[in-house]
Design a protein around this motif. Structure first.
Motif, mmCIF file in Angstrom:
data_model
loop_
_atom_site.group_PDB
_atom_site.id
_atom_site.type_symbol
_atom_site.label_atom_id
_atom_site.label_comp_id
_atom_site.label_asym_id
_atom_site.label_seq_id
_atom_site.Cartn_x
_atom_site.Cartn_y
_atom_site.Cartn_z
ATOM 1 N N LEU A 225 0.833 -1.204 0.000
ATOM 2 C CA LEU A 225 0.000 0.000 0.000
ATOM 3 C C LEU A 225 0.869 1.257 0.000
ATOM 4 O O LEU A 225 0.584 2.221 -0.721
ATOM 5 N N LEU A 226 1.927 1.254 0.794
ATOM 6 C CA LEU A 226 2.827 2.397 0.811
ATOM 7 C C LEU A 226 3.471 2.598 -0.562
ATOM 8 O O LEU A 226 3.584 3.726 -1.054
ATOM 9 N N ARG A 227 3.863 1.501 -1.191
ATOM 10 C CA ARG A 227 4.416 1.573 -2.538
ATOM 11 C C ARG A 227 3.381 2.112 -3.518
ATOM 12 O O ARG A 227 3.687 2.949 -4.371
ATOM 13 N N LEU A 228 2.148 1.663 -3.368
ATOM 14 C CA LEU A 228 1.081 2.112 -4.258
ATOM 15 C C LEU A 228 0.840 3.608 -4.117
ATOM 16 O O LEU A 228 0.668 4.322 -5.108
ATOM 17 N N VAL A 229 0.831 4.103 -2.870
ATOM 18 C CA VAL A 229 0.633 5.535 -2.636
ATOM 19 C C VAL A 229 1.702 6.347 -3.365
ATOM 20 O O VAL A 229 1.415 7.373 -3.991
ATOM 21 N N SER A 230 2.953 5.878 -3.322
ATOM 22 C CA SER A 230 4.029 6.599 -4.005
ATOM 23 C C SER A 230 3.857 6.576 -5.518
ATOM 24 O O SER A 230 4.203 7.541 -6.204
ATOM 25 N N LEU A 231 3.305 5.488 -6.064
ATOM 26 C CA LEU A 231 3.101 5.390 -7.509
ATOM 27 C C LEU A 231 1.952 6.273 -7.994
ATOM 28 O O LEU A 231 1.971 6.765 -9.122
ATOM 29 N N ILE A 232 0.942 6.468 -7.134
ATOM 30 C CA ILE A 232 -0.249 7.208 -7.547
ATOM 31 C C ILE A 232 0.077 8.654 -7.914
ATOM 32 O O ILE A 232 -0.555 9.235 -8.798
ATOM 33 N N TYR A 233 1.076 9.251 -7.276
ATOM 34 C CA TYR A 233 1.391 10.653 -7.557
ATOM 35 C C TYR A 233 1.728 10.877 -9.031
ATOM 36 O O TYR A 233 1.425 11.926 -9.595
ATOM 37 N N SER A 234 2.322 9.884 -9.652
ATOM 38 C CA SER A 234 2.691 10.024 -11.067
ATOM 39 C C SER A 234 1.754 9.259 -11.993
ATOM 40 O O SER A 234 1.960 9.237 -13.207
ATOM 41 N N GLY A 235 0.720 8.630 -11.436
ATOM 42 C CA GLY A 235 -0.206 7.860 -12.254
ATOM 43 C C GLY A 235 0.336 6.502 -12.676
ATOM 44 O O GLY A 235 -0.276 5.818 -13.507
ATOM 45 N N LYS A 236 1.445 6.064 -12.091
ATOM 46 C CA LYS A 236 2.074 4.806 -12.497
ATOM 47 C C LYS A 236 1.476 3.580 -11.811
ATOM 48 O O LYS A 236 1.935 2.456 -12.030
ATOM 49 N N HIS A 237 0.453 3.790 -10.999
ATOM 50 C CA HIS A 237 -0.223 2.655 -10.363
ATOM 51 C C HIS A 237 -1.124 1.908 -11.344
ATOM 52 O O HIS A 237 -1.534 0.781 -11.067
ATOM 53 N N VAL A 238 -1.463 2.543 -12.469
ATOM 54 C CA VAL A 238 -2.332 1.899 -13.463
ATOM 55 C C VAL A 238 -1.622 0.645 -13.981
ATOM 56 O O VAL A 238 -0.491 0.708 -14.447
ATOM 57 N N GLY A 239 -2.303 -0.497 -13.868
ATOM 58 C CA GLY A 239 -1.701 -1.759 -14.260
ATOM 59 C C GLY A 239 -1.041 -2.496 -13.123
ATOM 60 O O GLY A 239 -0.566 -3.629 -13.314
ATOM 61 N N TYR A 240 -0.981 -1.895 -11.929
ATOM 62 C CA TYR A 240 -0.418 -2.571 -10.757
ATOM 63 C C TYR A 240 -1.238 -3.836 -10.496
ATOM 64 O O TYR A 240 -2.473 -3.817 -10.555
ATOM 65 N N PRO A 241 -0.582 -4.979 -10.204
ATOM 66 C CA PRO A 241 -1.289 -6.273 -10.151
ATOM 67 C C PRO A 241 -2.502 -6.328 -9.232
ATOM 68 O O PRO A 241 -3.476 -6.999 -9.550
ATOM 69 N N LYS A 242 -2.468 -5.640 -8.091
ATOM 70 C CA LYS A 242 -3.572 -5.748 -7.145
ATOM 71 C C LYS A 242 -4.517 -4.544 -7.183
ATOM 72 O O LYS A 242 -5.320 -4.351 -6.274
ATOM 73 N N VAL A 243 -4.418 -3.776 -8.250
ATOM 74 C CA VAL A 243 -5.322 -2.640 -8.433
ATOM 75 C C VAL A 243 -6.211 -2.902 -9.637
ATOM 76 O O VAL A 243 -5.724 -3.240 -10.715
ATOM 77 N N ARG A 244 -7.517 -2.768 -9.448
ATOM 78 C CA ARG A 244 -8.457 -2.932 -10.554
ATOM 79 C C ARG A 244 -9.093 -1.581 -10.871
ATOM 80 O O ARG A 244 -9.400 -0.797 -9.963
ATOM 81 N N MET A 245 -9.297 -1.333 -12.160
ATOM 82 C CA MET A 245 -9.870 -0.066 -12.591
ATOM 83 C C MET A 245 -10.954 -0.335 -13.630
ATOM 84 O O MET A 245 -10.808 -1.223 -14.476
ATOM 85 N N MET A 246 -12.032 0.430 -13.541
ATOM 86 C CA MET A 246 -13.104 0.331 -14.526
ATOM 87 C C MET A 246 -13.868 1.646 -14.534
ATOM 88 O O MET A 246 -13.511 2.592 -13.831
ATOM 89 N N GLN A 247 -14.912 1.704 -15.336
ATOM 90 C CA GLN A 247 -15.754 2.896 -15.428
ATOM 91 C C GLN A 247 -17.198 2.511 -15.159
ATOM 92 O O GLN A 247 -17.600 1.354 -15.343
#
Length: 293
Positions: A229-251
């Motif tokens: 989660l801490l790693r994910l928070v750091s990635l979110i600032y640059s938008g690089k969390h998209v595609g992270y294995p344990k993150v799902r995204m939809m509309q």
């Protein structure tokens, strides 16, 4: 030339909103007909926005942070008056997506001279409208902690809130329905519903979000360890969390959530209730003042 009402939160941004108003008032007087109203406490900006509509103002300016913007916007949805924003808070996430200038003088000119466009609005049923985003889990836990801190900790409040939440929040079971699709999620760390791209003072959680595309961006994380989660928070600032294995995204346009546990949720950074809740997108519900493209 439009008639413009400025709503100033004098305590926003440690007094930055009030100082900005004092600087730009002579400019507002040169640009056209205007009035100014000062908030006196939580919820007052909504009442003042409705008052401005009754008085016939075409544009209503929020001078404060994202909380002030939320209150002013709630007073304008469906009114025909347009929301303008001069950012003077600590987060200012909505303006990042909208492309609104941060300079108060430029914002004042925009309030009088900018173009009017339609934007989608989120609704937390039974509560209020939101304009940037909403969610529950880790982000709402951070917001709850930040809002509980006194003035002494404001400068580092979000960082402190993140580490407090990391130490105490491990996830909750949630049942979620997105446009009729039901998901049983045994351990959700966070779920975000966004109309804007940024949360938490610049975290780019939804890089592709559009205020007027008729749909929410939705993201959630499952079974994340504290380190992940801490790693994910750091990635979110640059938008690089998209595609992270344990993150799902939809509309989607409608998101309902419930949990057997006590789970708080936030809208535009303000914790306002507990699950169950339904978030629904209302297309083209608010007029906003944007830069001329």
């Amino acid at each position: 030339m439009p008639r413009v009402c400025f709503i100033v939160n004098p305590v926003a941004g440690h007094g930055r909103a009030l100082a900005a108003w004092k600087r730009i008032e002579p400019l507002a007087a040169q640009l056209g007909e205007y009035c100014v109203k000062f908030t006196k406490g939580p919820g007052h900006a909504t009442a003042l926005a409705r008052e401005a509509v009754r008085e016939g103002y075409d544009r209503v300016v929020s001078m404060g942070g994202d909380g002030t913007l939320n209150e002013v916007g709630n007073g304008l949805v469906g009114s025909g008056a347009a929301l303008a924003v001069i950012p003077a808070g600590t987060g200012n996430d909505w303006v990042r997506t909208a492309g609104v200038p941060r300079d108060s003088a430029e914002g004042c000119r925009l309030a009088f001279q900018g173009r009017v466009a339609k934007m989608d609005v989120g609704l937390a049923h039974g509560h209020r409208y939101f304009f940037n985003g909403a969610g529950f889990g880790f982000d709402a836990e951070v917001c709850a902690r930040v809002n509980s801190y006194g003035p002494r900790f404001r400068k580092l409040s979000y960082v402190r809130g993140v580490f407090d939440a990391l130490n105490h929040f491990t996830g909750v079971p949630v049942d979620v329905e997105i446009d009729g699709q039901t998901l049983h999620l045994p351990r959700v760390l966070l779920l975000e519903v966004g109309n804007g791209r940024y949360f938490g003072g610049g975290m780019q959680i939804f890089p592709g979000a559009d205020f007027s595309d008729g749909r929410f961006e939705i993201a959630w994380g499952e079974n994340l360890s504290r380190l992940e989660l801490l790693r994910l928070v750091s990635l979110i600032y640059s938008g690089k969390h998209v595609g992270y294995p344990k993150v799902r995204m939809m509309q989607g346009r409608k998101v309902s959530a419930s949990s057997p546990e006590r789970v708080v949720f936030q809208v535009d950074g303000d914790v306002i209730g507990r699950l169950p809740v339904t978030f629904e997108l209302i297309p083209q519900a608010l007029d906003v003042v944007l830069p001329i493209s």
